[in-house]
Design an enzyme around this catalytic site. Structure first.
Site, PDB file in Angstrom:
ATOM      1  N   CYS A 241       6.614 -42.637  31.952  1.00 24.34           N
ATOM      2  CA  CYS A 241       6.198 -44.035  32.029  1.00 24.34           C
ATOM      3  C   CYS A 241       6.215 -44.452  33.494  1.00 24.34           C
ATOM      4  CB  CYS A 241       7.132 -44.924  31.218  1.00 24.34           C
ATOM      5  SG  CYS A 241       6.735 -46.673  31.388  1.00 24.34           S
ATOM      6  N   ASN A 250       6.953 -36.600  27.257  1.00 25.13           N
ATOM      7  CA  ASN A 250       7.378 -36.674  25.857  1.00 25.13           C
ATOM      8  C   ASN A 250       7.779 -35.284  25.391  1.00 25.13           C
ATOM      9  OD1 ASN A 250       5.029 -38.733  26.275  1.00 25.13           O
ATOM     10  ND2 ASN A 250       6.162 -39.474  24.516  1.00 25.13           N
TER      11      ASN A 250
HETATM   12  P1  HMG Z   1       0.133 -59.494  35.162  1.00 25.92           P
HETATM   13  O1  HMG Z   1      -0.096 -59.126  36.568  1.00 25.92           O
HETATM   14  O2  HMG Z   1       1.306 -60.354  34.828  1.00 25.92           O
HETATM   15  O3  HMG Z   1      -1.163 -60.081  34.437  1.00 25.92           O
HETATM   16  O4  HMG Z   1       0.256 -58.122  34.338  1.00 25.92           O
HETATM   17  P2  HMG Z   1      -2.097 -61.278  34.736  1.00 25.92           P
HETATM   18  O5  HMG Z   1      -2.477 -61.846  33.406  1.00 25.92           O
HETATM   19  O6  HMG Z   1      -1.499 -62.189  35.778  1.00 25.92           O
HETATM   20  O7  HMG Z   1      -3.383 -60.539  35.346  1.00 25.92           O
HETATM   21  C1  HMG Z   1      -3.373 -59.918  36.598  1.00 25.92           C
HETATM   22  C2  HMG Z   1      -4.707 -59.219  36.819  1.00 25.92           C
HETATM   23  O8  HMG Z   1      -4.845 -58.172  35.848  1.00 25.92           O
HETATM   24  C3  HMG Z   1      -5.908 -60.126  36.612  1.00 25.92           C
HETATM   25  O9  HMG Z   1      -6.936 -59.611  37.439  1.00 25.92           O
HETATM   26  C4  HMG Z   1      -6.264 -59.896  35.171  1.00 25.92           C
HETATM   27  O10 HMG Z   1      -7.607 -60.164  34.882  1.00 25.92           O
HETATM   28  C5  HMG Z   1      -5.986 -58.408  35.022  1.00 25.92           C
HETATM   29  P3  HMG Z   1      -7.309 -60.299  38.832  1.00 25.92           P
HETATM   30  O11 HMG Z   1      -7.593 -61.720  38.501  1.00 25.92           O
HETATM   31  O12 HMG Z   1      -6.079 -60.148  39.714  1.00 25.92           O
HETATM   32  O13 HMG Z   1      -8.491 -59.496  39.299  1.00 25.92           O
HETATM   33  N1  HMG Z   1      -5.654 -58.034  33.648  1.00 25.92           N
HETATM   34  C6  HMG Z   1      -6.259 -57.050  32.982  1.00 25.92           C
HETATM   35  N2  HMG Z   1      -7.255 -56.201  33.307  1.00 25.92           N
HETATM   36  C7  HMG Z   1      -7.654 -55.322  32.376  1.00 25.92           C
HETATM   37  N3  HMG Z   1      -7.081 -55.216  31.141  1.00 25.92           N
HETATM   38  C8  HMG Z   1      -6.075 -56.041  30.796  1.00 25.92           C
HETATM   39  C9  HMG Z   1      -5.635 -56.999  31.734  1.00 25.92           C
HETATM   40  N4  HMG Z   1      -4.680 -57.948  31.696  1.00 25.92           N
HETATM   41  C10 HMG Z   1      -4.710 -58.571  32.885  1.00 25.92           C
HETATM   42  N5  HMG Z   1      -5.520 -55.932  29.585  1.00 25.92           N
HETATM   43  C11 HMG Z   1      -0.071 -56.859  32.311  1.00 25.92           C
HETATM   44  C12 HMG Z   1       0.505 -58.129  32.944  1.00 25.92           C
HETATM   45  C13 HMG Z   1       0.473 -56.790  30.899  1.00 25.92           C
HETATM   46  C14 HMG Z   1      -1.579 -56.957  32.312  1.00 25.92           C
HETATM   47  C15 HMG Z   1       0.378 -55.650  33.173  1.00 25.92           C
HETATM   48  O14 HMG Z   1       1.753 -55.730  33.350  1.00 25.92           O
HETATM   49  C16 HMG Z   1       0.043 -54.335  32.534  1.00 25.92           C
HETATM   50  O15 HMG Z   1      -1.108 -53.990  32.380  1.00 25.92           O
HETATM   51  N6  HMG Z   1       1.089 -53.548  32.156  1.00 25.92           N
HETATM   52  C17 HMG Z   1       0.909 -52.281  31.492  1.00 25.92           C
HETATM   53  C18 HMG Z   1       1.902 -51.290  32.013  1.00 25.92           C
HETATM   54  C19 HMG Z   1       1.733 -49.958  31.269  1.00 25.92           C
HETATM   55  O16 HMG Z   1       0.652 -49.603  30.850  1.00 25.92           O
HETATM   56  N7  HMG Z   1       2.853 -49.211  31.126  1.00 25.92           N
HETATM   57  C20 HMG Z   1       2.835 -47.949  30.483  1.00 25.92           C
HETATM   58  C21 HMG Z   1       2.632 -48.028  28.999  1.00 25.92           C
HETATM   59  S1  HMG Z   1       4.113 -48.458  28.090  1.00 25.92           S
HETATM   60  C22 HMG Z   1       4.950 -46.942  27.923  1.00 25.92           C
HETATM   61  O17 HMG Z   1       4.591 -45.967  28.510  1.00 25.92           O
HETATM   62  C23 HMG Z   1       6.095 -46.896  26.958  1.00 25.92           C
HETATM   63  C24 HMG Z   1       5.740 -46.199  25.625  1.00 25.92           C
HETATM   64  O18 HMG Z   1       5.237 -44.896  25.850  1.00 25.92           O
HETATM   65  C25 HMG Z   1       6.966 -46.116  24.712  1.00 25.92           C
HETATM   66  C26 HMG Z   1       8.196 -45.510  25.407  1.00 25.92           C
HETATM   67  O19 HMG Z   1       8.118 -44.385  25.916  1.00 25.92           O
HETATM   68  O20 HMG Z   1       9.190 -46.212  25.415  1.00 25.92           O
HETATM   69  C27 HMG Z   1       4.658 -46.996  24.876  1.00 25.92           C
HETATM   70 MG    MG Z   2       6.431 -43.138  26.136  1.00 30.32          MG
END
Ligand code: HMG
Ligand code: MG
Length: 312
Positions: A241, A250
């Site tokens: 992650c 994983n």
């Molecule tokens: P933020 O910066 O708070 O969001 O991020 P925001 O709403 O202020 O938006 C910031 C910018 O991102 C804006 O663009 C939005 O339009 C854009 P700008 O105006 O600056 O050009 N934006 C997006 N663009 C495309 N798709 C979207 C989107 N949302 C906003 N959906 C946010 C908040 C949730 C978006 C960010 O924190 C994020 O994307 N996080 C994801 C992190 C991630 O993917 N982590 C890995 C996956 S989880 C994992 O691996 C765990 C898991 O495997 C289970 C485990 O192992 O425990 C599942």
């Molecule tokens: Mg994971």
């Protein structure tokens, strides 16, 4: 050991959890070939990518293109991660049928990962899940840091139960309980699952073990004993992650399938074809894949230096 389960559903997360953490840029075409090969190997649920912010996780920026170009196997579900309404818009536009929403059992990790506290994430996901379901999509939920948090340390099993129950209340068909940083051990796993089973049926639970400290297969056995029959894994052990420092891949799907099939537990996955899928993605990476079964296959295929002493 007492295991009554005779079939395990394997959720392949390599193309998402695996590739999201790779430093190198993987060509979109290679991702499509990889996912296609995973489906050919018999995997029925393959996480195909994530509609997250490309600024946060650039590796998933091409998810729409990947998704559109996978030759869809009608028997396969291809879920994608969705963190907010913008992600759901992108999923709907792309024709996705199944999404995963993701939160955590610790606030600090959640802040680092999705910039929301746990409560804020539920306020965010409630309309996302409702709209997705109204669109006829399946919604899966993830609880990260269920066995420990890289920022807060120990996590109370009661918190894991609370967050899991809230995800189910949003209409998730299943909750995947994540050992994000691979710190869990079998006794702890049975403790957390025991707590969850007081309220949630085993059929609505999946386990998502990262293998950072080599305990993932042992934890799987512990979970099987508790009646859990769905496990997330990533082919070749790809993964990690980006917002969990030190998190590695994983549990490797090959290792899981090998162990289960040898124990007489059916997975419907063809191990040779699964290895072939990992071998499609391996050349694009800047490191060898860590999966043990895959490494054993690679060693077996390599020419072995002669150890026979020459008699003079
Ligand atoms: P933020 O910066 O708070 O969001 O991020 P925001 O709403 O202020 O938006 C910031 C910018 O991102 C804006 O663009 C939005 O339009 C854009 P700008 O105006 O600056 O050009 N934006 C997006 N663009 C495309 N798709 C979207 C989107 N949302 C906003 N959906 C946010 C908040 C949730 C978006 C960010 O924190 C994020 O994307 N996080 C994801 C992190 C991630 O993917 N982590 C890995 C996956 S989880 C994992 O691996 C765990 C898991 O495997 C289970 C485990 O192992 O425990 C599942
Ligand atoms: Mg994971």
């Amino acid at each position: 050991m007492k295991i009554t389960i005779d079939h395990v559903h394997v959720v392949e997360v390599g193309p998402r959890d695996g590739l999201q953490n790779e430093k190198v840029v993987i060509p979109t075409e290679a991702k499509i070939d990889y996912i296609t090969a995973l489906a050919d190997a018999g995997l029925r649920t393959i996480e195909a990518g994530a509609f997250v912010s490309p600024k946060w996780v650039p590796q998933m920026a091409d998810t729409a293109e990947v998704y559109r170009n996978i030759p869809k196997d009608p028997g396969v579900d291809y879920p994608v991660l969705v963190p907010n309404m913008k992600g759901l818009d992108r999923a709907i536009e792309t024709g996705v049928k199944s999404i995963s929403i993701f939160t955590a059992a610790s606030d600090t990790f959640n802040k680092r990962n999705i910039n929301m506290s746990i409560d804020e994430s539920f306020a965010n996901y409630a309309p996302v899940a409702a709209r997705a379901r109204a669109e006829g999509m399946r919604v899966r939920g993830y609880v990260s840091t269920a066995f420990g948090c890289p920022y807060e340390g120990d996590v109370a099993p009661e918190k894991v139960l609370e967050v899991s129950a809230r995800l189910l209340d949003l209409g998730c068909y299943e909750v995947s309980v994540g050992d994000t940083i691979g710190v869990g051990t079998p006794v702890q796993v049975q403790g957390v699952i025991g707590m969850l089973l007081q309220v949630i049926p085993a059929s609505k639970l999946a386990m998502h073990f990262h293998d950072t400290r080599g305990t993932a297969l042992a934890n799987t056995l512990a979970a099987l004993e508790m009646g859990i029959a769905t496990f997330d894994a990533s082919s070749g052990g790809l993964g990690g992650c980006p917002y969990a420092p030190g998190a590695s891949g994983n549990m490797a799907t090959e290792d899981l399938v090998y162990m289960l099939e040898k124990m007489g537990i059916d997975t419907a996955v063809d191990l040779n074809l699964l290895v072939a899928a990992s071998q499609i993605i391996a050349p694009y990476l800047d490191h060898p894949l860590p999966g043990r079964y895959l490494q054993a296959c690679t060693r077996a295929a390599a020419p072995v230096a002669s150890t026979t002493a020459t008699v003079q």
